[in-house]
Design a protein around this motif. Structure first.
Motif, PDB file in Angstrom:
ATOM      1  N   MET A 203      18.169 -36.891 -19.313  1.00 29.34           N
ATOM      2  CA  MET A 203      16.905 -36.220 -19.629  1.00 29.34           C
ATOM      3  C   MET A 203      16.591 -35.172 -18.557  1.00 29.34           C
ATOM      4  N   THR A 204      16.279 -33.963 -19.012  1.00 34.11           N
ATOM      5  CA  THR A 204      15.937 -32.884 -18.093  1.00 34.11           C
ATOM      6  C   THR A 204      14.578 -33.131 -17.467  1.00 34.11           C
ATOM      7  N   THR A 205      14.484 -32.910 -16.168  1.00 32.70           N
ATOM      8  CA  THR A 205      13.194 -32.926 -15.497  1.00 32.70           C
ATOM      9  C   THR A 205      12.761 -31.484 -15.286  1.00 32.70           C
ATOM     10  N   TRP A 206      11.653 -31.123 -15.907  1.00 29.89           N
ATOM     11  CA  TRP A 206      11.147 -29.757 -15.820  1.00 29.89           C
ATOM     12  C   TRP A 206      10.316 -29.599 -14.562  1.00 29.89           C
ATOM     13  N   ARG A 207      10.663 -28.591 -13.777  1.00 29.66           N
ATOM     14  CA  ARG A 207      10.059 -28.397 -12.456  1.00 29.66           C
ATOM     15  C   ARG A 207       8.951 -27.342 -12.543  1.00 29.66           C
ATOM     16  N   PHE A 208       7.761 -27.750 -12.174  1.00 29.52           N
ATOM     17  CA  PHE A 208       6.589 -26.885 -12.243  1.00 29.52           C
ATOM     18  C   PHE A 208       6.244 -26.314 -10.876  1.00 29.52           C
ATOM     19  N   GLY A 209       5.788 -25.076 -10.883  1.00 29.60           N
ATOM     20  CA  GLY A 209       5.143 -24.476  -9.728  1.00 29.60           C
ATOM     21  C   GLY A 209       3.736 -24.071 -10.106  1.00 29.60           C
ATOM     22  N   ILE A 210       2.815 -24.133  -9.179  1.00 27.60           N
ATOM     23  CA  ILE A 210       1.425 -23.746  -9.436  1.00 27.60           C
ATOM     24  C   ILE A 210       1.030 -22.653  -8.459  1.00 27.60           C
TER      25      ILE A 210
ATOM     26  N   ALA B 105       8.607 -34.330 -15.984  1.00 26.29           N
ATOM     27  CA  ALA B 105       8.107 -33.170 -15.256  1.00 26.29           C
ATOM     28  C   ALA B 105       7.834 -33.548 -13.813  1.00 26.29           C
ATOM     29  N   SER B 106       7.931 -32.561 -12.940  1.00 25.04           N
ATOM     30  CA  SER B 106       7.580 -32.779 -11.536  1.00 25.04           C
ATOM     31  C   SER B 106       7.007 -31.501 -10.964  1.00 25.04           C
ATOM     32  N   LEU B 107       6.097 -31.643 -10.036  1.00 25.72           N
ATOM     33  CA  LEU B 107       5.540 -30.503  -9.326  1.00 25.72           C
ATOM     34  C   LEU B 107       6.386 -30.278  -8.076  1.00 25.72           C
ATOM     35  N   THR B 108       7.065 -29.132  -8.002  1.00 30.09           N
ATOM     36  CA  THR B 108       7.992 -28.889  -6.903  1.00 30.09           C
ATOM     37  C   THR B 108       7.515 -27.842  -5.913  1.00 30.09           C
ATOM     38  N   PHE B 109       6.526 -27.003  -6.322  1.00 29.40           N
ATOM     39  CA  PHE B 109       6.162 -25.871  -5.466  1.00 29.40           C
ATOM     40  C   PHE B 109       4.702 -25.504  -5.741  1.00 29.40           C
ATOM     41  N   VAL B 110       3.935 -25.231  -4.699  1.00 25.47           N
ATOM     42  CA  VAL B 110       2.553 -24.764  -4.843  1.00 25.47           C
ATOM     43  C   VAL B 110       2.340 -23.555  -3.944  1.00 25.47           C
ATOM     44  N   SER B 111       1.445 -22.660  -4.388  1.00 25.10           N
ATOM     45  CA  SER B 111       1.165 -21.448  -3.624  1.00 25.10           C
ATOM     46  C   SER B 111      -0.324 -21.158  -3.628  1.00 25.10           C
TER      47      SER B 111
ATOM     48  N   ILE C   7      -2.280 -29.918  -0.292  1.00 25.50           N
ATOM     49  CA  ILE C   7      -1.796 -30.295  -1.619  1.00 25.50           C
ATOM     50  C   ILE C   7      -0.303 -30.596  -1.580  1.00 25.50           C
ATOM     51  N   ALA C   8       0.448 -29.775  -0.864  1.00 25.24           N
ATOM     52  CA  ALA C   8       1.892 -30.006  -0.757  1.00 25.24           C
ATOM     53  C   ALA C   8       2.196 -31.354  -0.116  1.00 25.24           C
ATOM     54  N   LYS C   9       1.429 -31.713   0.881  1.00 24.64           N
ATOM     55  CA  LYS C   9       1.614 -33.014   1.522  1.00 24.64           C
ATOM     56  C   LYS C   9       1.268 -34.131   0.550  1.00 24.64           C
ATOM     57  N   GLN C  10       0.183 -33.966  -0.179  1.00 24.08           N
ATOM     58  CA  GLN C  10      -0.254 -34.974  -1.154  1.00 24.08           C
ATOM     59  C   GLN C  10       0.776 -35.164  -2.263  1.00 24.08           C
ATOM     60  N   GLU C  11       1.376 -34.070  -2.728  1.00 25.80           N
ATOM     61  CA  GLU C  11       2.292 -34.117  -3.876  1.00 25.80           C
ATOM     62  C   GLU C  11       3.762 -34.120  -3.464  1.00 25.80           C
ATOM     63  N   ASN C  12       4.003 -34.071  -2.174  1.00 24.17           N
ATOM     64  CA  ASN C  12       5.383 -34.086  -1.653  1.00 24.17           C
ATOM     65  C   ASN C  12       6.211 -32.951  -2.244  1.00 24.17           C
ATOM     66  N   CYS C  13       5.709 -31.727  -2.101  1.00 24.43           N
ATOM     67  CA  CYS C  13       6.410 -30.571  -2.658  1.00 24.43           C
ATOM     68  C   CYS C  13       6.400 -29.415  -1.655  1.00 24.43           C
ATOM     69  N   ILE C  14       7.054 -28.330  -2.012  1.00 27.32           N
ATOM     70  CA  ILE C  14       7.145 -27.146  -1.154  1.00 27.32           C
ATOM     71  C   ILE C  14       5.852 -26.333  -1.278  1.00 27.32           C
ATOM     72  N   TRP C  15       5.500 -25.625  -0.223  1.00 28.18           N
ATOM     73  CA  TRP C  15       4.305 -24.778  -0.278  1.00 28.18           C
ATOM     74  C   TRP C  15       4.602 -23.399   0.302  1.00 28.18           C
ATOM     75  N   THR C  16       3.774 -22.437  -0.090  1.00 26.36           N
ATOM     76  CA  THR C  16       3.867 -21.088   0.439  1.00 26.36           C
ATOM     77  C   THR C  16       2.526 -20.384   0.270  1.00 26.36           C
ATOM     78  N   THR C  17       2.295 -19.372   1.086  1.00 21.34           N
ATOM     79  CA  THR C  17       1.118 -18.518   0.899  1.00 21.34           C
ATOM     80  C   THR C  17       1.496 -17.218   0.184  1.00 21.34           C
ATOM     81  N   ASP C  18       2.751 -17.067  -0.145  1.00 27.29           N
ATOM     82  CA  ASP C  18       3.257 -15.886  -0.847  1.00 27.29           C
ATOM     83  C   ASP C  18       3.838 -16.323  -2.185  1.00 27.29           C
ATOM     84  N   TYR C  19       3.133 -16.058  -3.270  1.00 23.12           N
ATOM     85  CA  TYR C  19       3.578 -16.572  -4.563  1.00 23.12           C
ATOM     86  C   TYR C  19       4.909 -15.969  -5.007  1.00 23.12           C
ATOM     87  N   GLN C  20       5.288 -14.827  -4.446  1.00 16.02           N
ATOM     88  CA  GLN C  20       6.583 -14.246  -4.783  1.00 16.02           C
ATOM     89  C   GLN C  20       7.721 -15.206  -4.417  1.00 16.02           C
ATOM     90  N   GLU C  21       7.532 -15.921  -3.343  1.00 13.96           N
ATOM     91  CA  GLU C  21       8.529 -16.912  -2.935  1.00 13.96           C
ATOM     92  C   GLU C  21       8.649 -18.013  -3.987  1.00 13.96           C
TER      93      GLU C  21
END
Length: 339
Positions: free
Chosen positions: A1-8, A28-34, A44-58
């Motif tokens: 089963m594919t796990t769809w990776r979400f970014g917000i 589904a999983s949340l992998t990236f937040v900006s 939020i990244a710490k809470q959800e154990n995901c990557i974070w950035t202040t540049d949404y282009q990344e």
């Protein structure tokens, strides 16, 4: 089963509903937040154990993201959404799709050209009572539709608008029709179809804001039915939205998440227990994430099957076209014909 990776992209209060919804989806999983707010996005990244950035282009160019949710201020939806689509990612935009029809149409065109899925958050379509009404209308059980009345009697304090400098502005937020009222307009269009004529009136009555806090319209649909719209953030203490549908064979009246009247020949009123109550009347945070979750599941199914999602970019465009028509009619004082 594919796990769809979400970014917000965007970590304001609306993002919380997206985060909660994604968390409850098995594939589904949340992998990236900006966010531009570093402290907020790191938390939020710490809470959800995901990557974070202040540049949404990344985020949008990351190989760790398949689907991007944009939960920024309304005026930035088109600009950020175009970047997401051009990066080849599937896109879920918070409502409205854009602040104007030109930008909305460009998003729809670009998604088609790039071969990616575009959906606009209109989670109320997934509520059980609205699904039941749509089935009845599609089956013709109400007969010819005569009149649809849509009313949104919400309340927002001046402090709500003052809490963010973009709220209540025409360029970044829009008024009650584009913001709070867009959900009921989407349902109106979903139930009754395309519009032929619009006569609208808007006003700013009790708030110190640039956009309207009252919007009114009289419509005629292409199927011959008539419609009325009232949307306001002035009504104290605030009441649930209502939609009344009158057909030649019967009537359905909706209030909030409840069916308050059901006369449909040959079809019994649906019987279910609502898990949670309708919200957002006077507090925009008092809603639930259940139907965001349903919409995300629908988007995933759409990507996997190649079939359009229940809420498409074109649906988002049509809602914005209606708002702009009401604005234009009000400014000119005339009835407009929708193309």
């Amino acid at each position: 089963m594919t796990t769809w990776r979400f970014g917000i992209i965007g970590c304001g209060s609306v993002a919380d509903f997206h985060i909660e919804a994604i968390r409850e989806i098995e594939d589904a999983s949340l992998t990236f937040v900006s966010s531009r707010n570093e402290a907020r996005v790191k938390a939020i990244a710490k809470q959800e154990n995901c990557i974070w950035t202040t540049d949404y282009q990344e985020l949008i160019h990351s190989t760790e993201v398949d689907i991007v949710c944009v939960t920024t201020s309304s005026g930035s939806h088109a600009r950020i959404g175009m970047d997401v689509l051009n990066a080849g990612k599937h896109l879920v935009l918070e409502k409205p799709i854009a602040i104007n029809t030109r930008d909305a149409a460009e998003l729809v065109r670009t998604a088609k050209e790039r071969g990616v899925t575009l959906s606009v958050i209109s989670q109320r379509r997934f509520e059980a009572q609205h699904q039941a009404v749509k089935r009845v209308l599609d089956e013709g059980a109400l007969g010819r539709l005569l009149l649809v009345e849509a009313s949104l009697s919400f309340y927002r304090t001046q402090a709500y608008y003052d809490a963010a400098d973009w709220r209540g502005t025409i360029a970044e937020d829009g008024g009650v029709l584009m913001n709070q009222g867009i959900h009921i307009l989407d349902l109106l269009l979903w139930f009754a179809g395309e519009i032929h004529t619009v006569f609208g009136k808007i006003a700013t009555q009790t708030h110190q804001i640039e956009a309207e806090d009252l919007g009114l319209a009289i419509l005629q649909f292409k199927n011959g039915a008539f419609g009325t719209i009232m949307a306001s953030t002035n009504i104290q203490p605030g009441f649930p939205a209502t939609i009344n549908l009158y057909g030649e064979k019967g009537t359905i009246k909706l209030e909030g998440s409840s069916i308050v009247h059901w006369t449909v020949p040959g079809i019994s009123e649906p019987n279910w227990t609502q898990a949670r109550t309708y919200g957002g009347i006077s507090d925009p945070r008092s809603i639930v994430s259940d139907f965001h979750q349903s919409q995300f599941i629908d988007v995933i199914a759409s990507i996997e099957s190649g079939i359009e999602p229940l809420v498409t970019g074109k649906d988002g465009l049509r809602a914005v076209q209606l708002v702009e028509a009401i604005y234009d009619s009000s400014a000119k004082g005339v009835q407009l014909i929708m193309e």
